[in-house]
Design a protein around this motif. Structure first.
Motif, mmCIF file in Angstrom:
data_model
loop_
_atom_site.group_PDB
_atom_site.id
_atom_site.type_symbol
_atom_site.label_atom_id
_atom_site.label_comp_id
_atom_site.label_asym_id
_atom_site.label_seq_id
_atom_site.Cartn_x
_atom_site.Cartn_y
_atom_site.Cartn_z
ATOM 1 N N LEU A 85 1.144 -1.028 -0.081
ATOM 2 C CA LEU A 85 -0.260 0.411 0.225
ATOM 3 C C LEU A 85 0.998 1.035 0.177
ATOM 4 C CD1 LEU A 85 -3.494 1.005 0.335
ATOM 5 C CD2 LEU A 85 -2.121 1.410 2.556
ATOM 6 N N MET A 86 1.702 1.313 1.296
ATOM 7 C CA MET A 86 2.301 2.287 0.944
ATOM 8 C C MET A 86 3.549 2.645 -0.524
ATOM 9 S SD MET A 86 2.095 3.803 3.470
ATOM 10 C CE MET A 86 0.590 3.782 3.617
ATOM 11 N N GLU A 87 3.962 1.541 -0.619
ATOM 12 C CA GLU A 87 4.999 1.725 -1.983
ATOM 13 C C GLU A 87 3.853 2.470 -3.110
ATOM 14 O OE1 GLU A 87 7.436 -1.299 -4.709
ATOM 15 O OE2 GLU A 87 6.591 -1.951 -3.649
ATOM 16 N N GLN A 88 2.531 1.526 -3.232
ATOM 17 C CA GLN A 88 2.096 1.753 -4.424
ATOM 18 C C GLN A 88 1.621 3.696 -4.156
ATOM 19 O OE1 GLN A 88 0.785 0.255 -7.221
ATOM 20 N NE2 GLN A 88 0.584 2.118 -7.505
ATOM 21 N N LEU A 89 1.337 3.517 -3.367
ATOM 22 C CA LEU A 89 1.094 5.220 -3.027
ATOM 23 C C LEU A 89 2.103 6.082 -3.300
ATOM 24 C CD1 LEU A 89 -1.338 7.245 -1.225
ATOM 25 C CD2 LEU A 89 -0.223 6.918 0.956
ATOM 26 N N SER A 90 3.305 5.805 -2.710
ATOM 27 C CA SER A 90 4.127 6.255 -3.455
ATOM 28 C C SER A 90 4.519 7.060 -4.938
ATOM 29 C CB SER A 90 5.916 6.478 -2.141
ATOM 30 O OG SER A 90 5.389 6.247 -1.147
ATOM 31 N N ASP A 91 4.021 5.741 -5.468
ATOM 32 C CA ASP A 91 4.462 5.864 -6.798
ATOM 33 C C ASP A 91 3.935 6.716 -7.705
ATOM 34 O OD1 ASP A 91 6.087 3.857 -7.074
ATOM 35 O OD2 ASP A 91 5.663 2.489 -7.264
ATOM 36 N N ASP A 92 2.101 6.411 -7.185
ATOM 37 C CA ASP A 92 0.833 7.712 -8.111
ATOM 38 C C ASP A 92 1.623 9.112 -6.994
ATOM 39 O OD1 ASP A 92 -0.140 5.432 -8.389
ATOM 40 O OD2 ASP A 92 -1.538 5.267 -6.662
ATOM 41 N N LEU A 93 1.718 9.496 -6.231
ATOM 42 C CA LEU A 93 1.878 10.765 -5.779
ATOM 43 C C LEU A 93 3.595 11.022 -5.854
ATOM 44 C CD1 LEU A 93 -0.049 10.146 -1.967
ATOM 45 C CD2 LEU A 93 -0.534 11.539 -4.303
ATOM 46 N N ASP A 94 4.317 9.998 -6.419
ATOM 47 C CA ASP A 94 5.969 10.988 -6.781
ATOM 48 C C ASP A 94 5.783 11.865 -7.448
ATOM 49 O OD1 ASP A 94 7.668 10.298 -4.490
ATOM 50 O OD2 ASP A 94 7.640 8.415 -5.240
ATOM 51 N N PRO A 95 5.154 11.377 -8.674
ATOM 52 C CA PRO A 95 4.864 12.131 -9.949
ATOM 53 C C PRO A 95 4.513 13.777 -9.478
ATOM 54 C CG PRO A 95 4.252 9.988 -10.689
ATOM 55 C CD PRO A 95 4.469 10.526 -9.247
ATOM 56 N N GLN A 96 3.546 13.599 -8.872
ATOM 57 C CA GLN A 96 2.642 14.916 -8.863
ATOM 58 C C GLN A 96 3.725 15.707 -7.570
ATOM 59 O OE1 GLN A 96 0.144 15.518 -10.239
ATOM 60 N NE2 GLN A 96 0.261 12.743 -11.212
ATOM 61 N N GLY A 97 4.770 15.535 -7.211
ATOM 62 C CA GLY A 97 5.527 16.161 -6.492
ATOM 63 C C GLY A 97 5.178 15.344 -5.050
ATOM 64 N N TYR A 98 5.074 15.207 -4.584
ATOM 65 C CA TYR A 98 4.387 14.993 -3.171
ATOM 66 C C TYR A 98 5.147 13.359 -2.774
ATOM 67 C CZ TYR A 98 1.023 17.798 -3.489
ATOM 68 O OH TYR A 98 0.141 19.429 -3.441
ATOM 69 N N SER A 99 6.261 13.270 -1.182
ATOM 70 C CA SER A 99 6.785 12.695 -0.562
ATOM 71 C C SER A 99 5.578 11.645 -0.244
ATOM 72 C CB SER A 99 8.113 12.713 -0.136
ATOM 73 O OG SER A 99 8.674 13.660 -1.272
ATOM 74 N N VAL A 100 6.012 10.164 -0.001
ATOM 75 C CA VAL A 100 5.174 9.916 1.334
ATOM 76 C C VAL A 100 5.995 9.466 2.793
ATOM 77 C CG1 VAL A 100 3.720 7.517 1.912
ATOM 78 C CG2 VAL A 100 3.294 8.848 -0.541
ATOM 79 N N VAL A 101 5.802 9.624 3.970
ATOM 80 C CA VAL A 101 6.412 9.419 4.640
ATOM 81 C C VAL A 101 5.003 8.937 5.499
ATOM 82 C CG1 VAL A 101 8.263 11.307 4.387
ATOM 83 C CG2 VAL A 101 6.088 11.146 6.236
ATOM 84 N N TYR A 102 5.914 7.601 6.517
ATOM 85 C CA TYR A 102 4.558 7.390 7.058
ATOM 86 C C TYR A 102 5.247 6.700 9.049
ATOM 87 C CZ TYR A 102 7.681 1.880 7.134
ATOM 88 O OH TYR A 102 8.242 1.567 7.360
ATOM 89 N N ARG A 103 4.797 7.421 9.801
ATOM 90 C CA ARG A 103 4.512 7.076 11.249
ATOM 91 C C ARG A 103 3.787 6.432 11.720
ATOM 92 N NH1 ARG A 103 8.734 9.180 9.557
ATOM 93 N NH2 ARG A 103 9.282 11.189 10.457
ATOM 94 N N ARG A 104 3.004 5.347 13.064
ATOM 95 C CA ARG A 104 3.103 4.781 13.507
ATOM 96 C C ARG A 104 2.110 4.972 14.972
ATOM 97 N NH1 ARG A 104 5.574 -1.872 15.254
ATOM 98 N NH2 ARG A 104 6.431 -2.127 12.650
ATOM 99 N N HIS A 105 0.991 5.291 14.601
ATOM 100 C CA HIS A 105 0.227 5.811 16.000
ATOM 101 C C HIS A 105 0.501 5.264 17.194
ATOM 102 C CE1 HIS A 105 -2.337 8.325 17.866
ATOM 103 N NE2 HIS A 105 -3.478 7.574 17.549
ATOM 104 N N ARG A 106 1.429 5.586 18.010
ATOM 105 C CA ARG A 106 1.714 5.372 19.370
ATOM 106 C C ARG A 106 1.179 6.547 20.467
ATOM 107 N NH1 ARG A 106 7.563 2.662 17.453
ATOM 108 N NH2 ARG A 106 6.029 0.856 16.849
ATOM 109 N N GLY A 107 0.059 7.614 20.180
ATOM 110 C CA GLY A 107 -0.227 7.944 21.113
ATOM 111 C C GLY A 107 -0.567 9.516 20.574
ATOM 112 N N SER A 108 -0.931 10.660 21.104
ATOM 113 C CA SER A 108 -1.759 11.426 20.634
ATOM 114 C C SER A 108 -0.315 12.537 21.011
ATOM 115 C CB SER A 108 -2.497 12.344 21.379
ATOM 116 O OG SER A 108 -4.332 11.386 21.568
#
Length: 331
Positions: A85-108
């Motif tokens: 999912l993250m790989e495909q999301l990056s492939d989709d958004l990179d050509p639009q000039g956006y870089s995808v990073v992810y973090r796990r939700h470990r508290g507010s």
């Protein structure tokens, strides 16, 4: 070795003999500025010669947001589907000039620290964090894309774990099995997903008026998996389990390995159905029947939701592609 200092817009301005604001106007193609073509060429040449790279942090400060898309994941193991999912999301958004990073939700607190540091153009909520967190994020001007599991609503992408469990059970009942087992994960971080998938299996069993599934914890360890299989096989016919729904493909692989230790095979002794249809599923022994949730298509839908959000449009709710059964020899 002395580290080379970063070239700044001020250095480019000095080299080109212009003001720093002129450098900014030229490099950002700022409209409605009376800058001569000769000056523009001089600035561009100086920037090229000095290998000037604009600071992403400075740009984020100036615009109020970066070109980053932050995906917040549940605090759970990152399996094959999330990776795809993250790989495909990056492939989709990179050509639009956006870089995808992810973090796990470990508290507010950690979540807030992450988005305040990054100031992303959009935040993809895959972790179903609180309404209060969402309100803070939107108040900061960050566009929010919601994609929690089993939670439909405006601007959300819904993925149904209940439907996954129903598919597993329905296939096994159609194959003539009347007593199902369920290979449960032992990691408490996936309890929510596991509970919903098991509920789907139970619903189908109840509707068919067959016993509810016999749930056994199945660690990702060959010897312990063999011990789990032995529990199902310890009951005489006709009460003996003849088919098992595994929480995911990893559980199914462990189950098949445990069966081999006991001299058992699928589907003759136990039919097995996994979830995720990971790339290794066809190479299992026997090839693994699995549920495909179509991660690449989900990523494509998420990327469209992100692009709609960052362009200021209204993000519409989307139903994820329907999970499908991939039939192979294990069931």
């Amino acid at each position: 070795m002395v580290a080379r200092s970063r070239v700044t817009a001020k250095d480019v301005a000095r080299q080109a003999g212009v003001s720093q604001s002129t450098v900014s106007y030229v490099l950002n193609n700022t409209p409605n500025q009376t800058i001569s073509e000769a000056t523009r060429r001089r600035v561009l040449q100086a920037a090229q010669e000095m290998r000037y790279a604009p600071s992403a942090a400075a740009r984020a400060l100036r615009l109020g947001a970066s070109q980053v898309v932050l995906a917040v994941l549940p605090d759970a193991p990152i399996g094959s589907n999330i990776s795809m999912l993250m790989e495909q999301l990056s492939d989709d958004l990179d050509p639009q000039g956006y870089s995808v990073v992810y973090r796990r939700h470990r508290g507010s607190a950690m979540l807030e620290q992450a988005w305040r540091e990054l100031m992303p153009a959009a935040l993809v909520n895959l972790a179903a964090f609180s309404v209060e967190d969402e309100e803070k994020i939107e108040a900061a001007g960050i566009r929010l894309v919601r994609a929690p599991m089993d939670d439909e609503g405006p601007g959300k992408l819904s993925i149904s774990d209940l439907a996954i469990g129903r598919l597993q059970a329905a296939h096994l009942l159609e194959r003539g099995h009347q007593r199902l087992g369920y290979a449960a994960p032992v990691d408490p971080r996936v309890a929510g997903y596991y509970g919903r998938r098991l509920s789907g299996v139970r619903e189908v069993c109840a509707a068919a008026q067959v016993p509810e599934p016999w749930v056994v914890d199945l660690p990702l360890d060959v010897a312990e998996a063999a011990a789990a299989v032995a529990q199902w096989m310890s009951v005489p016919q006709p009460e003996r389990v003849t088919a098992v729904c595994a929480y995911n493909d990893e559980q199914a692989f462990a189950l098949l390995a445990g069966m081999r230790v006991l001299g058992l095979s699928a589907p003759d002794d136990l039919a097995v159905v996994g979830v995720d249809n990971v790339p290794l599923a066809p190479f299992a022994h026997p090839p693994l029947t699995s549920i495909d949730i179509h991660s690449p298509q989900i990523a494509d839908q998420l990327s469209q939701m992100v692009l709609t959000a960052v362009s200021g449009g209204e993000v519409q709710g989307v139903t994820a592609p329907r999970a499908t059964l991939v039939r192979r020899e294990s069931a």
